[in-house]
Scaffold this motif. Structure first.
Motif, PDB file in Angstrom:
ATOM      1  N   ASP A 147       0.855  -1.190   0.000  1.00 43.14           N
ATOM      2  CA  ASP A 147       0.000   0.000   0.000  1.00 43.14           C
ATOM      3  C   ASP A 147       0.892   1.242   0.000  1.00 43.14           C
ATOM      4  O   ASP A 147       1.775   1.382   0.852  1.00 43.14           O
ATOM      5  CB  ASP A 147      -0.872  -0.020   1.265  1.00 43.14           C
ATOM      6  CG  ASP A 147      -1.954   1.052   1.261  1.00 43.14           C
ATOM      7  OD1 ASP A 147      -1.648   2.198   0.849  1.00 43.14           O
ATOM      8  OD2 ASP A 147      -3.070   0.758   1.696  1.00 43.14           O
ATOM      9  N   PRO A 148       0.738   2.158  -0.968  1.00 41.97           N
ATOM     10  CA  PRO A 148       1.607   3.344  -1.031  1.00 41.97           C
ATOM     11  C   PRO A 148       1.561   4.199   0.230  1.00 41.97           C
ATOM     12  O   PRO A 148       2.498   4.954   0.506  1.00 41.97           O
ATOM     13  CB  PRO A 148       1.074   4.103  -2.252  1.00 41.97           C
ATOM     14  CG  PRO A 148      -0.276   3.535  -2.532  1.00 41.97           C
ATOM     15  CD  PRO A 148      -0.237   2.121  -2.073  1.00 41.97           C
ATOM     16  N   ARG A 149       0.496   4.084   1.020  1.00 39.30           N
ATOM     17  CA  ARG A 149       0.434   4.839   2.274  1.00 39.30           C
ATOM     18  C   ARG A 149       1.421   4.310   3.309  1.00 39.30           C
ATOM     19  O   ARG A 149       1.817   5.046   4.221  1.00 39.30           O
ATOM     20  CB  ARG A 149      -0.979   4.782   2.857  1.00 39.30           C
ATOM     21  CG  ARG A 149      -2.046   5.464   2.022  1.00 39.30           C
ATOM     22  CD  ARG A 149      -3.423   5.216   2.608  1.00 39.30           C
ATOM     23  NE  ARG A 149      -3.751   3.779   2.615  1.00 39.30           N
ATOM     24  CZ  ARG A 149      -4.848   3.283   3.207  1.00 39.30           C
ATOM     25  NH1 ARG A 149      -5.696   4.085   3.840  1.00 39.30           N
ATOM     26  NH2 ARG A 149      -5.088   1.978   3.154  1.00 39.30           N
ATOM     27  N   PHE A 150       1.828   3.037   3.149  1.00 39.92           N
ATOM     28  CA  PHE A 150       2.648   2.392   4.181  1.00 39.92           C
ATOM     29  C   PHE A 150       3.954   1.821   3.648  1.00 39.92           C
ATOM     30  O   PHE A 150       4.718   1.227   4.402  1.00 39.92           O
ATOM     31  CB  PHE A 150       1.840   1.252   4.832  1.00 39.92           C
ATOM     32  CG  PHE A 150       0.437   1.610   5.214  1.00 39.92           C
ATOM     33  CD1 PHE A 150       0.173   2.798   5.884  1.00 39.92           C
ATOM     34  CD2 PHE A 150      -0.613   0.764   4.901  1.00 39.92           C
ATOM     35  CE1 PHE A 150      -1.131   3.137   6.243  1.00 39.92           C
ATOM     36  CE2 PHE A 150      -1.918   1.091   5.254  1.00 39.92           C
ATOM     37  CZ  PHE A 150      -2.180   2.285   5.916  1.00 39.92           C
TER      38      PHE A 150
ATOM     39  N   GLY B  86       5.444   7.954   3.500  1.00 41.39           N
ATOM     40  CA  GLY B  86       4.020   7.634   3.511  1.00 41.39           C
ATOM     41  C   GLY B  86       3.527   7.242   4.890  1.00 41.39           C
ATOM     42  O   GLY B  86       2.431   7.640   5.306  1.00 41.39           O
ATOM     43  N   ARG B  87       4.331   6.459   5.614  1.00 43.14           N
ATOM     44  CA  ARG B  87       3.912   6.030   6.950  1.00 43.14           C
ATOM     45  C   ARG B  87       3.808   7.218   7.900  1.00 43.14           C
ATOM     46  O   ARG B  87       2.913   7.269   8.750  1.00 43.14           O
ATOM     47  CB  ARG B  87       4.891   4.984   7.491  1.00 43.14           C
ATOM     48  CG  ARG B  87       4.797   3.640   6.782  1.00 43.14           C
ATOM     49  CD  ARG B  87       5.551   2.565   7.544  1.00 43.14           C
ATOM     50  NE  ARG B  87       6.977   2.840   7.641  1.00 43.14           N
ATOM     51  CZ  ARG B  87       7.885   2.436   6.751  1.00 43.14           C
ATOM     52  NH1 ARG B  87       7.504   1.749   5.678  1.00 43.14           N
ATOM     53  NH2 ARG B  87       9.163   2.705   6.922  1.00 43.14           N
TER      54      ARG B  87
ATOM     55  N   GLU C 139       3.022  10.287   7.101  1.00 44.00           N
ATOM     56  CA  GLU C 139       1.812  11.029   6.746  1.00 44.00           C
ATOM     57  C   GLU C 139       0.550  10.307   7.222  1.00 44.00           C
ATOM     58  O   GLU C 139      -0.477  10.945   7.467  1.00 44.00           O
ATOM     59  CB  GLU C 139       1.757  11.231   5.227  1.00 44.00           C
ATOM     60  CG  GLU C 139       2.850  12.130   4.669  1.00 44.00           C
ATOM     61  CD  GLU C 139       2.758  13.542   5.206  1.00 44.00           C
ATOM     62  OE1 GLU C 139       1.658  14.113   5.168  1.00 44.00           O
ATOM     63  OE2 GLU C 139       3.795  14.063   5.675  1.00 44.00           O
ATOM     64  N   ASN C 140       0.624   9.003   7.360  1.00 41.88           N
ATOM     65  CA  ASN C 140      -0.551   8.206   7.729  1.00 41.88           C
ATOM     66  C   ASN C 140      -0.346   7.452   9.040  1.00 41.88           C
ATOM     67  O   ASN C 140      -0.927   6.390   9.254  1.00 41.88           O
ATOM     68  CB  ASN C 140      -0.863   7.206   6.613  1.00 41.88           C
ATOM     69  CG  ASN C 140      -1.263   7.883   5.320  1.00 41.88           C
ATOM     70  OD1 ASN C 140      -2.403   8.291   5.151  1.00 41.88           O
ATOM     71  ND2 ASN C 140      -0.310   8.021   4.396  1.00 41.88           N
TER      72      ASN C 140
ATOM     73  N   LEU D 224      -3.332   6.075  11.185  1.00 42.18           N
ATOM     74  CA  LEU D 224      -3.955   4.823  10.749  1.00 42.18           C
ATOM     75  C   LEU D 224      -3.149   3.619  11.228  1.00 42.18           C
ATOM     76  O   LEU D 224      -3.716   2.612  11.681  1.00 42.18           O
ATOM     77  CB  LEU D 224      -4.067   4.797   9.220  1.00 42.18           C
ATOM     78  CG  LEU D 224      -4.992   5.834   8.579  1.00 42.18           C
ATOM     79  CD1 LEU D 224      -4.865   5.777   7.059  1.00 42.18           C
ATOM     80  CD2 LEU D 224      -6.433   5.604   9.014  1.00 42.18           C
TER      81      LEU D 224
END
Length: 409
Positions: A269-272, A277-278, A280-281, A284
């Motif tokens: 997942d590009p969020r993680f 990315g991690r 920024e998120n 979650l």
């Protein structure tokens, strides 16, 4: 030789937390620290439970490896005695405001006149070239001034202080470093100097390296505050039967963690997928960690995370830390018989030295316990010492037995 600073003589005019912590670190490294106290003694003597008045736990931990000398620095004789001692001292440390030192005739210029090679180190609230120069300062005030309570509030609730004297101890460590470097330079050049260690600026340097964040750029390209540090879910995680501390941090940690917890697809997942990315998120991810860790026992997670080489540790309380198997193996907590206070638990010296290994030489001193001894070591004759005692410029402490009797215990 006992410690790398063996032979370094320090006149310690500090009290409370910050200055005594600085001189403690130097004393633990072998420096000969003369703790110069008023007749009332250091304020920390009265904090916490005690077996005898003036020997509370905070004082005991901050002032081991030092010897106590009671001098009335406002008296002519007491002030003159300190200046005479300064002639053969290597360092003078103080935590009074500079103007108070000037009134006592103990400014750097005054002390340098009798000992050009001395290191004169002041620890106080604010740099002397700013508008707050004359203000008093304590740990809570400096935490507030730098914004620490606001940073804490982003985790949960209203602004709040950190639950330890963090500013005092951080600035104390900075002062220890500054004194050591000044001594090193003197070894090279033979020159003494004045070292100023203001709390506000020093603690700001400590905190803002993390939290200036987007305001590092001009103009700012984001908010202040490192998001991961302030997230309310950055905390020890509840398990089925306790709490653990876990740092799933680098890419490999997260890849292994997602796999161990049955969701390997999250690693793509590009969020993680990477630290940007991690970050920024992070909210979650922390919520995910909180849900997952509640599904197994502490022992189960310790085994799983250790096998996956993900950093993990059981959460201690100050009491359970005493029985931590690592601390017991390295002997960090010891026991020492104090002449007046009985058996005490001691904190170890954390570093290991291949040479000049430091030791616990003296337990924390009773008020004025070493007044006569220290004056004699600094060259005062018996007659001179008797005169100082008679005039009240110096006060000598009691023996252990009479100290207990005088305290009512």
């Amino acid at each position: 030789m006992t410690g790398p600073l063996d032979g370094v003589r320090i006149l310690d005019l500090t009290s409370n937390f910050m200055g005594p912590y600085a001189s403690l670190l130097l004393a633990d490294m072998g420096a000969d620290v003369s703790k110069v106290e008023s007749k009332q003694g250091d304020t920390t003597r009265g904090i916490g439970p005690c077996r005898n008045r003036g020997m509370g736990p905070i004082f005991l931990h901050l002032n081991r490896n030092k010897r106590s000398l009671v001098l009335d620095l406002k008296s002519t004789d007491g002030n003159a005695a300190l200046k005479r001692m300064a002639r053969s001292a290597d360092v003078l440390m103080y935590s009074l405001r500079p103007k108070a030192m000037e009134r006592l005739g103990l400014s750097y210029e005054d002390v340098r006149a009798v000992n050009p090679g001395i290191i004169h180190c002041g620890m106080y609230g604010f740099g002397q070239n700013g508008p707050y120069a004359d203000r008093p300062a304590y740990d809570d005030l400096i935490q507030a001034a730098v914004g620490m309570p606001v940073l804490q509030s982003r985790k949960a609730g209203p602004p709040d202080y950190v639950a330890t004297a963090i500013a005092d101890r951080v600035v104390g460590m900075a002062a220890t470093s500054a004194v050591s470097m000044a001594l090193f330079r003197r070894e090279r050049t033979g020159e003494g100097q004045e070292v100023q260690v203001p709390m506000f600026e020093t603690f700001a340097h400590f905190v803002m390296g993390d939290h200036l964040y987007g305001h590092t750029f001009v103009p700012a390209i984001g908010d202040w505050g490192y998001q991961r540090m302030m997230n309310p879910d950055r905390r020890p995680y509840r398990t089925l039967d306790g709490y653990i501390g876990v740092n799933v941090y680098i890419d490999k940690h997260w890849q292994r963690f997602f796999e161990v917890t049955g969701h390997p697809e999250m690693a793509q997942d590009p969020r993680f997928a990477d630290i940007h990315g991690r970050t920024e998120n992070i909210g979650l991810l922390y919520e995910y960690l909180g849900r997952v860790f509640e599904t197994k026992t502490t022992a189960e997670w310790m085994a799983l995370m250790t096998e996956a080489d993900i950093p993990i540790i059981e959460m201690n309380t100050p009491e359970s830390l005493l029985d931590d198997p690592h601390m017991k193996q390295v002997g960090f907590f010891g026991e020492q018989e104090h002449p007046s206070e009985g058996m005490l638990r001691t904190l170890g010296i954390p570093q290991q030295w291949s040479e000049s290994s430091p030791e616990l030489r003296y337990p924390a001193p009773r008020l004025g316990e070493h007044s006569v001894q220290l004056l004699a070591e600094y060259g005062f004759s018996d007659t001179e010492i008797d005169g100082l005692l008679s005039s009240g410029a110096v006060q000598a402490g009691d023996s252990g037995d009479s100290y207990k009797a005088n305290s009512g215990d």
